[in-house]
Scaffold this motif. Structure first.
Motif, short mmCIF file in Angstrom:
data_model
loop_
_atom_site.label_atom_id
_atom_site.label_comp_id
_atom_site.label_asym_id
_atom_site.label_seq_id
_atom_site.Cartn_x
_atom_site.Cartn_y
_atom_site.Cartn_z
N SER A 1 0.75 -1.17 -0.03
CA SER A 1 0.02 -0.04 -0.07
C SER A 1 0.80 1.24 -0.05
CB SER A 1 -0.79 -0.07 1.26
OG SER A 1 -0.38 0.17 2.38
N ALA A 2 2.19 1.16 0.26
CA ALA A 2 3.00 2.26 0.29
C ALA A 2 2.71 3.09 -1.05
CB ALA A 2 4.46 1.82 0.25
N GLY A 3 2.51 4.29 -1.05
CA GLY A 3 2.50 5.39 -2.13
C GLY A 3 0.75 5.53 -2.37
N THR A 4 0.06 4.83 -1.82
CA THR A 4 -1.53 5.12 -1.62
C THR A 4 -1.89 6.05 -0.57
OG1 THR A 4 -2.00 3.13 -0.62
CG2 THR A 4 -1.74 3.17 -2.92
N ARG A 5 -2.84 6.75 -0.58
CA ARG A 5 -3.29 7.34 0.62
C ARG A 5 -2.10 7.99 1.12
NH1 ARG A 5 -5.82 3.33 4.04
NH2 ARG A 5 -6.57 4.99 5.26
N THR A 6 -2.41 8.66 2.32
CA THR A 6 -1.09 9.24 3.11
C THR A 6 -0.46 8.33 4.03
OG1 THR A 6 -2.39 10.23 4.90
CG2 THR A 6 -2.52 11.34 3.04
N VAL A 7 0.85 8.77 4.16
CA VAL A 7 1.54 7.91 5.20
C VAL A 7 0.93 7.93 6.60
CG1 VAL A 7 3.78 7.92 6.40
CG2 VAL A 7 3.88 8.51 3.96
N VAL A 8 0.30 9.32 7.09
CA VAL A 8 -0.34 9.07 8.27
C VAL A 8 -1.61 8.14 8.32
CG1 VAL A 8 -1.62 10.72 9.70
CG2 VAL A 8 0.63 11.31 8.96
N ASP A 9 -2.55 8.34 7.20
CA ASP A 9 -3.58 7.43 7.22
C ASP A 9 -3.02 5.86 7.23
OD1 ASP A 9 -5.31 9.50 6.59
OD2 ASP A 9 -5.25 9.28 4.51
N LEU A 10 -2.11 5.63 6.34
CA LEU A 10 -1.71 4.18 6.39
C LEU A 10 -1.08 3.57 7.95
CD1 LEU A 10 -0.39 3.92 2.66
CD2 LEU A 10 -2.31 2.98 3.66
N LEU A 11 -0.37 4.30 8.48
CA LEU A 11 0.10 4.23 9.64
C LEU A 11 -1.00 4.01 10.52
CD1 LEU A 11 3.45 5.92 9.60
CD2 LEU A 11 3.29 3.49 9.61
N THR A 12 -1.92 4.88 10.68
CA THR A 12 -2.87 5.05 11.60
C THR A 12 -3.79 3.68 11.50
OG1 THR A 12 -3.15 7.31 11.70
CG2 THR A 12 -5.14 6.28 12.52
N ASP A 13 -3.93 3.32 10.46
CA ASP A 13 -4.97 2.07 9.95
C ASP A 13 -3.90 0.94 10.55
OD1 ASP A 13 -6.82 3.51 8.86
OD2 ASP A 13 -6.49 2.78 6.85
N ALA A 14 -2.78 0.85 10.11
CA ALA A 14 -1.88 -0.25 10.77
C ALA A 14 -1.70 -0.62 12.14
CB ALA A 14 -0.51 -0.08 10.17
N LEU A 15 -1.66 0.76 12.97
CA LEU A 15 -1.56 0.48 14.41
C LEU A 15 -3.10 0.19 14.94
CD1 LEU A 15 0.53 3.71 15.54
CD2 LEU A 15 1.42 1.15 15.28
N THR A 16 -3.86 0.55 14.30
CA THR A 16 -5.33 0.05 14.69
C THR A 16 -5.48 -1.15 14.58
OG1 THR A 16 -6.17 2.52 14.35
CG2 THR A 16 -7.81 0.58 14.30
N ASP A 17 -5.04 -1.74 13.25
CA ASP A 17 -5.29 -3.24 13.09
C ASP A 17 -4.36 -4.11 13.82
OD1 ASP A 17 -7.26 -2.45 11.10
OD2 ASP A 17 -5.70 -2.65 9.40
N LEU A 18 -3.31 -3.65 14.23
CA LEU A 18 -2.12 -4.18 14.98
C LEU A 18 -2.68 -4.45 16.54
CD1 LEU A 18 0.67 -5.63 15.53
CD2 LEU A 18 1.35 -3.23 16.06
N PHE A 19 -2.81 -3.41 17.07
CA PHE A 19 -3.41 -3.44 18.58
C PHE A 19 -4.60 -3.91 18.72
CE2 PHE A 19 0.49 -0.66 18.60
CZ PHE A 19 1.46 -1.53 19.53
N THR A 20 -4.96 -5.30 18.35
CA THR A 20 -6.10 -6.13 18.99
C THR A 20 -6.00 -6.28 20.60
OG1 THR A 20 -5.19 -8.27 18.36
CG2 THR A 20 -6.30 -6.80 16.54
N PRO A 21 -7.29 -6.28 20.92
CA PRO A 21 -7.27 -6.66 22.49
C PRO A 21 -6.31 -8.25 22.71
CG PRO A 21 -9.43 -6.11 21.95
CD PRO A 21 -8.69 -6.08 20.52
N VAL A 22 -6.30 -8.97 21.64
CA VAL A 22 -5.53 -10.06 21.77
C VAL A 22 -3.87 -9.98 21.71
CG1 VAL A 22 -4.68 -12.46 20.67
CG2 VAL A 22 -7.35 -11.80 20.98
N VAL A 23 -3.38 -9.23 20.94
CA VAL A 23 -2.03 -8.98 20.76
C VAL A 23 -1.72 -7.86 22.25
CG1 VAL A 23 -0.47 -7.29 19.66
CG2 VAL A 23 -2.01 -8.67 18.32
N VAL A 24 -2.51 -6.94 22.65
CA VAL A 24 -2.32 -6.31 23.96
C VAL A 24 -1.88 -7.47 24.99
CG1 VAL A 24 -3.14 -4.52 25.53
CG2 VAL A 24 -3.25 -4.25 23.02
N ALA A 25 -2.98 -8.22 24.93
CA ALA A 25 -2.78 -9.13 26.22
C ALA A 25 -1.75 -10.21 26.02
CB ALA A 25 -4.30 -9.95 26.22
N MET A 26 -1.49 -10.44 24.59
CA MET A 26 0.13 -11.17 24.44
C MET A 26 1.21 -10.64 25.08
SD MET A 26 -0.47 -13.53 21.37
CE MET A 26 -1.50 -14.98 21.20
#
Length: 196
Positions: free
Chosen positions: A78-103
């Motif tokens: 997805s690099a080069g699409t949308r903005t860097v801030v948009d993509l990183l915001t989505d990436a962090l939101t997708d990453l830090f699920t409750p399961v990952v935080v608990a792990m």
């Protein structure tokens, strides 16, 4: 449970049960008995498939962290699409699920698990280390595309984003942070790395 009854996909069934116990009761309550009770099987089933409980937990963490590779490929593509801030915001939101935080809490709580993961070549807090590598790959792609400054310190930026993201999501009784909170952290972190 009656003996002699085959359980399909026993590893995945036990892994899913462990996640449910971890989410509901926390790392201290995660025992082999709690997992097998949650999975609806005899305790011996877990020990037939894994050398011990830390081996089970190590395989669980490695399995769940392995899912990061697919996320990383999608993010880099997805690099080069949308903005860097948009993509990183989505990436962090997708990453830090409750399961990952608990792990992350589980990895902090169990010394034997961290030792087992080190022996398997997965040092540190495996889930966060893999997430940092994912962001680093993405940030490198954006730097090559000219959307980050040529001198941007992507190693430090990746660590900053993962550390800040974890702090945003950890120990929140009122639910995950809103998209605006995540975006504010990402915007602040990448401001110095954007081309001038």
């Amino acid at each position: 449970m009656p003996t002699g009854v085959a359980i399909r996909d026993v590893r995945e069934q036990l892994f899913d049960a462990a996640e449910r116990v971890l989410m509901r009761d926390g790392a201290a309550a995660l025992t082999s008995r709690a997992v097998t009770t949650e999975a609806g099987c005899a305790k011996g089933v877990l020990h037939r498939h894994f050398a011990d409980f830390d081996a089970f937990l190590a395989d669980l963490v490695i399995d769940r962290a392995g899912r990061m590779e697919e996320r990383a490929a999608t993010l880099v593509a997805s690099a080069g699409t949308r903005t860097v801030v948009d993509l990183l915001t989505d990436a962090l939101t997708d990453l830090f699920t409750p399961v990952v935080v608990a792990m992350v809490g589980l990895l902090t709580f169990r010394d034997g698990l961290r030792a087992r993961l080190r022996a398997a070549g997965r040092p540190g807090v495996t889930v966060l280390a893999d997430a940092t590598a994912m962001l680093r790959s993405y940030l490198e792609a954006e730097r090559r595309a000219g959307r980050l400054a040529p001198d941007a310190d992507i190693d430090s930026l990746g660590l900053t984003l993962i550390g800040s993201g974890h702090l945003l999501y950890a120990n929140r009784e009122d639910g995950p942070p809103g998209e605006a909170d995540v975006r504010r952290v990402v915007t602040s972190a990448v401001a110095g790395a954007l081309p001038r």
